[in-house]
Design an enzyme around this catalytic site. Structure first.
Site, PDB file in Angstrom:
ATOM      1  N   GLU A   1       0.696  -1.123  -0.112  1.00 33.86           N
ATOM      2  CA  GLU A   1       0.117  -0.150  -0.015  1.00 33.86           C
ATOM      3  C   GLU A   1       0.807   1.207   0.022  1.00 33.86           C
ATOM      4  O   GLU A   1       0.458   2.424  -0.236  1.00 33.86           O
ATOM      5  CB  GLU A   1      -1.042  -0.082   1.127  1.00 33.86           C
ATOM      6  N   ASN A   2       2.184   1.191   0.081  1.00 31.34           N
ATOM      7  CA  ASN A   2       3.010   2.481  -0.073  1.00 31.34           C
ATOM      8  C   ASN A   2       3.276   2.831  -1.420  1.00 31.34           C
ATOM      9  O   ASN A   2       3.898   3.793  -1.725  1.00 31.34           O
ATOM     10  CB  ASN A   2       4.398   2.254   0.732  1.00 31.34           C
TER      11      ASN A   2
END
Lengths: 241, 218
Positions: free
Chosen positions: B47-48
């Protein structure tokens, strides 16, 4: 005539006008893609009472964590604040206000702030402490909470390359919150590894157009790694993540 | 015997399907990547801002600009893409990720999950977990069934601050694979050598046991 040339010659000039009690939005995820030298300049200036908006707050001696020992931060809006002992101490002692915000909501708050949208509805956080005090609205049978956008007095950003007009290119996962932060600052300050002449960047490959950028400076970076994980060079070894 | 962390990951991997985009949380979920069957293609979302996460780098390949959501250095698989955090959570919130695997401190029979803070003890934050549980339809929670002292973590009602409400349908513990529906836990499979009685004893919320419960295949 400066025209669209955004380049400034010193970090002092880059952060000029930052005063006590302002809101600063910072790009970066953990220690990846953080504006290291702009943070150092805030520490040097000694500006106090800051509200910081950033996914994390660095570690004890690097990243935004360096602003903790001199009590420069009044409040932080972040999704994850582990790996920082001084942070935990100040938070537990009530010296530091912390607004835990889901990571996707934080990103969207910056995006909305930069895009002139004052608030948005999201299902993230419904029925949790994050929803406390927020308006709930039902759309198509599902509840959503109203989250407000964030605009910073300053946004501090790390990009990989820029041209003198402030057109930005990011590199790999060092992009993260940086393009969003760049849109959401009243004054957006960007530091990069390399500044090239106007016309050298392919317009199709620009991630953030220079219209969002007010000041630009070239720096050198430590790029500290938080979790150095490797696999053996031997290709027969187990497959990792 | 209760499953090891690796065995929990191995059992989760059996739920992967060819062509799945998958987000793996920190801890046991990360280990799932080690057990992806060779005959299917799965793409990992971090998710980064990375879709198509590869293996850990060799010492020579390490790149400070390339990490996963656990802040570990990683590589990119062929066909990977990188993007900013708003784009990443558009994928997650918009329901484009096929499977999310994440850990928890507690889940309850109403599908609630608590995973991000223990008041007065541990305040680290929710990271992307609240967005993930709100955005995904297909979620597997991996956790130990009970604490070291035998206190159940599968409860009637969560006691800790919630990460998400009514969003969890599947839980894989070291003892059992469980489905949550209609306000009850339903026992689907048990870990090899673990009895149904043992699982009932360590499940505080109502547990429905229908017929013979098969052992997990690992």
């Amino acid at each position: 005539m400066a025209g669209f040339d955004k380049v400034v010659s010193s970090y002092e000039e880059a952060m000029a006008g930052l005063t006590d009690n302002m809101t600063v939005i910072s790009g970066g995820f953990g220690l990846c893609g953080i504006p290291e030298n702009l943070i150092s300049e805030i520490k040097r200036k000694g500006t106090k009472g800051l509200t910081l908006v950033s996914n994390n707050c660095g570690v004890d001696d690097f990243g935004l964590g360096v602003l903790l020992p001199n009590r420069q931060i009044k409040k932080i809006v972040a999704s994850y604040v582990g790996e920082n002992a001084e942070f935990e101490r100040q938070m537990m002692a009530g010296e530091l206000e912390v607004e835990l915000t889901p990571q996707g909501t934080l990103a969207e708050k910056m995006r909305a702030g930069g895009a002139g949208i004052p608030a948005f509805f999201t299902a993230t956080g419904v029925g949790t402490p994050v929803a406390e005090g927020k308006e709930v609205r039902n759309f198509n049978g599902r509840d959503y909470i109203l989250e407000e956008a964030i605009v910073g007095d300053f946004a501090i950003v790390k990009a990989w390359k820029a041209d003198r007009y402030g057109n930005l290119v990011f590199r790999k996962t060092a992009r993260n919150f940086n393009p969003l932060a760049a849109t959401a600052g009243k004054i957006t300050v960007v530091e990069v590894e390399e500044i090239v002449e106007v016309g050298e960047l392919d317009p199709d490959q620009i991630h953030t157009p220079g219209i969002y950028v007010n000041r630009l400076i070239q720096g050198t970076f430590e790029k500290r790694i938080e979790q150095r994980t490797t696999r053996p060079a031997d290709p027969q070894a187990v497959k990792g993540v | 015997m209760a499953l090891s962390r690796e065995q929990i990951a191995q059992r989760v991997a059996n739920e992967l399907k060819d062509g799945y985009y998958v987000n793996l949380g920190i801890g046991i979920p990360t280990l799932v990547a080690n057990f992806i069957p060779d005959d299917i293609e799965v793409m990992l979302q971090s998710e980064n801002g990375l879709l198509g996460m590869g293996q850990f780098p060799t010492e020579e390949e390490i790149d400070a600009d390339l990490i996963n959501a656990g802040k570990q250095t990683v590589t990119m698989a062929a066909g990977a893409s990188v993007f900013d955090s708003a784009e990443s959570f558009a994928m997650i919130r918009g329901g484009h990720v096929d499977l999310t695997v994440l850990g928890a401190f507690e889940v309850d029979a109403n599908g609630n999950i608590a995973s991000y803070m223990i008041p007065g003890k541990l305040i680290k934050g929710m990271g992307g977990a609240m967005d993930l549980v709100a955005g995904a339809d297909n979620i597997i929670v991996t956790m130990t069934h009970a604490s070291k002292h035998g206190v159940s973590k599968l409860l009637k009602n969560c006691t800790l601050p919630l990460t998400g409400k009514g969003c969890i349908k599947k839980v894989l513990t070291d003892l059992a694979f469980i489905e949550i529906k209609d306000g009850k836990f339903h026992l689907l499979e048990r870990a090899p050598g673990v009895s149904v009685e043992e699982i009932i004893k360590l499940t505080e919320g109502e547990l429905v046991v229908t017929g013979d419960i098969p052992e997990m295949k690992l």
